[in-house]
Design an enzyme around this catalytic site. Structure first.
Site, PDB file in Angstrom:
ATOM      1  N   GLY A 162       0.755  -1.177   0.125  1.00  0.00           N
ATOM      2  CA  GLY A 162      -0.014  -0.093   0.048  1.00  0.00           C
ATOM      3  C   GLY A 162       1.015   1.146  -0.174  1.00  0.00           C
ATOM      4  N   ASP A 220       1.392   3.473   4.749  1.00  0.00           N
ATOM      5  CA  ASP A 220       0.114   4.166   4.077  1.00  0.00           C
ATOM      6  C   ASP A 220      -0.789   4.568   5.030  1.00  0.00           C
ATOM      7  OD1 ASP A 220      -0.755   1.482   4.622  1.00  0.00           O
ATOM      8  OD2 ASP A 220      -1.150   0.888   2.566  1.00  0.00           O
ATOM      9  N   ASP A 238      -4.261   1.679  11.157  1.00  0.00           N
ATOM     10  CA  ASP A 238      -5.638   1.277  11.195  1.00  0.00           C
ATOM     11  C   ASP A 238      -5.622   0.782  13.055  1.00  0.00           C
ATOM     12  OD1 ASP A 238      -8.421   0.645  11.093  1.00  0.00           O
ATOM     13  OD2 ASP A 238      -8.070  -1.190   9.957  1.00  0.00           O
ATOM     14  N   LYS A 259      -5.923   6.281  11.455  1.00  0.00           N
ATOM     15  CA  LYS A 259      -7.394   6.201  11.827  1.00  0.00           C
ATOM     16  C   LYS A 259      -7.537   6.260  13.564  1.00  0.00           C
ATOM     17  CE  LYS A 259      -9.154   3.526   8.061  1.00  0.00           C
ATOM     18  NZ  LYS A 259      -9.585   2.207   7.733  1.00  0.00           N
ATOM     19  N   ASP A 264      -5.850  -0.124  -1.766  1.00  0.00           N
ATOM     20  CA  ASP A 264      -6.754  -1.041  -2.588  1.00  0.00           C
ATOM     21  C   ASP A 264      -8.065  -1.479  -2.000  1.00  0.00           C
ATOM     22  OD1 ASP A 264      -5.533  -2.627  -0.867  1.00  0.00           O
ATOM     23  OD2 ASP A 264      -6.192  -4.424  -1.974  1.00  0.00           O
TER      24      ASP A 264
HETATM   25  P1  5GP Z   1      -3.439  -2.344  10.800  1.00  0.00           P
HETATM   26  O1  5GP Z   1      -2.264  -3.520  11.015  1.00  0.00           O
HETATM   27  O2  5GP Z   1      -2.946  -1.097  11.381  1.00  0.00           O
HETATM   28  O3  5GP Z   1      -4.926  -2.673  11.388  1.00  0.00           O
HETATM   29  O4  5GP Z   1      -3.539  -2.255   9.333  1.00  0.00           O
HETATM   30  C1  5GP Z   1      -2.754  -1.680   8.669  1.00  0.00           C
HETATM   31  C2  5GP Z   1      -2.891  -1.931   7.189  1.00  0.00           C
HETATM   32  O5  5GP Z   1      -4.196  -2.360   6.782  1.00  0.00           O
HETATM   33  C3  5GP Z   1      -2.396  -0.775   6.101  1.00  0.00           C
HETATM   34  O6  5GP Z   1      -1.007  -0.917   5.785  1.00  0.00           O
HETATM   35  C4  5GP Z   1      -3.208  -1.033   5.025  1.00  0.00           C
HETATM   36  O7  5GP Z   1      -2.686  -1.902   4.251  1.00  0.00           O
HETATM   37  C5  5GP Z   1      -4.520  -1.513   5.485  1.00  0.00           C
HETATM   38  N1  5GP Z   1      -5.610  -0.697   5.626  1.00  0.00           N
HETATM   39  C6  5GP Z   1      -6.029  -0.232   6.846  1.00  0.00           C
HETATM   40  N2  5GP Z   1      -7.333   0.393   6.752  1.00  0.00           N
HETATM   41  C7  5GP Z   1      -7.300   0.468   5.191  1.00  0.00           C
HETATM   42  C8  5GP Z   1      -8.170   1.249   4.489  1.00  0.00           C
HETATM   43  O8  5GP Z   1      -9.376   2.097   5.010  1.00  0.00           O
HETATM   44  N3  5GP Z   1      -8.463   0.823   3.652  1.00  0.00           N
HETATM   45  C9  5GP Z   1      -7.400  -0.016   2.751  1.00  0.00           C
HETATM   46  N4  5GP Z   1      -7.376  -0.059   1.572  1.00  0.00           N
HETATM   47  N5  5GP Z   1      -6.565  -0.584   3.473  1.00  0.00           N
HETATM   48  C10 5GP Z   1      -6.371  -0.353   4.807  1.00  0.00           C
HETATM   49 MG    MG Z   2       0.137  -0.796   4.591  1.00  0.00          MG
END
Ligand code: 5GP
Ligand code: MG
Length: 179
Positions: A48, A103, A106, A134, A163
């Site tokens: 991403g 990117d 979350d 977020k 994506d």
């Molecule tokens: P985390 O481990 O912080 O939950 O998620 C991180 C990864 O989930 C990010 O690097 C991204 O690739 C994906 N991700 C999280 N939120 C979104 C979103 O709203 N849209 C997309 N396309 N990918 C997300």
């Molecule tokens: Mg990512």
């Protein structure tokens, strides 16, 4: 209002390429000032972050390097909670100042895992920059994000490298899902 259809979902415009460019420029200026003299190595988290990393890194003016690492935690529109390293690093991180380029943060699990891995590899200090954050979705309370370009609500977004089911990464603007 500008919308795009990707597979079964409709998305509406959320951040324009110009707004993103301004935010990326501000992060680059802070990194150029803060990390001058540290010869940092940027580690882009694939897939991403490739668009953000390309734009950010072209605004970095201090001596530095960039490399790439591949992680996967999302499938469809859900964070899976388990983070897998798909391709790891060839460069030595020993005694390096590292800047992780992500990117979007979350739940924060991917970044928590990245930071731990880089410390295990001997990094002297680990900074994190993310295009988007977020805050309401974070599940890692003490997660240190040094340079977040933009903060957004807990909605699913696509474009600018991000994506939906492997599509939409080529959109120059960022879109949010229409519910
Ligand atoms: P985390 O481990 O912080 O939950 O998620 C991180 C990864 O989930 C990010 O690097 C991204 O690739 C994906 N991700 C999280 N939120 C979104 C979103 O709203 N849209 C997309 N396309 N990918 C997300
Ligand atoms: Mg990512």
């Amino acid at each position: 209002m500008k919308t795009v259809q990707i597979k079964d979902k409709e998305f509406r415009i959320y951040l324009t390429a110009d707004q993103i460019d301004v935010a990326v420029g501000k992060v680059a200026a802070r990194i150029n000032a803060d990390l001058a003299g540290k010869n940092p190595i940027f580690v882009c988290v694939l897939n991403g972050a490739f668009v953000y990393a390309a734009d950010l890194y072209r605004k970095i003016t201090i001596p530095s390097q960039i490399t790439f690492m591949r992680m996967k935690s999302y499938s469809g529109m859900q964070s899976s909670g388990t983070v897998k390293t798909i391709a790891s690093l060839h460069e030595s991180m020993v005694d390096r100042t590292v800047v992780v380029v992500e990117d979007i943060v979350d739940t924060g699990y991917t970044m928590q895992r990245m930071i731990a891995q880089l410390r295990d590899l001997g990094a002297k200090e680990v900074y994190v920059t993310t295009l988007l954050r977020k805050p309401d979705a974070c599940k890692v309370p003490d997660l240190k994000i040094d340079y977040a370009a933009l903060e957004i609500p807990n909605d699913f977004i696509v474009g600018y490298g991000l994506d939906y089911d492997e599509e939409g990464r080529n959109l120059p603007d960022i879109y949010v899902v229409n519910d």
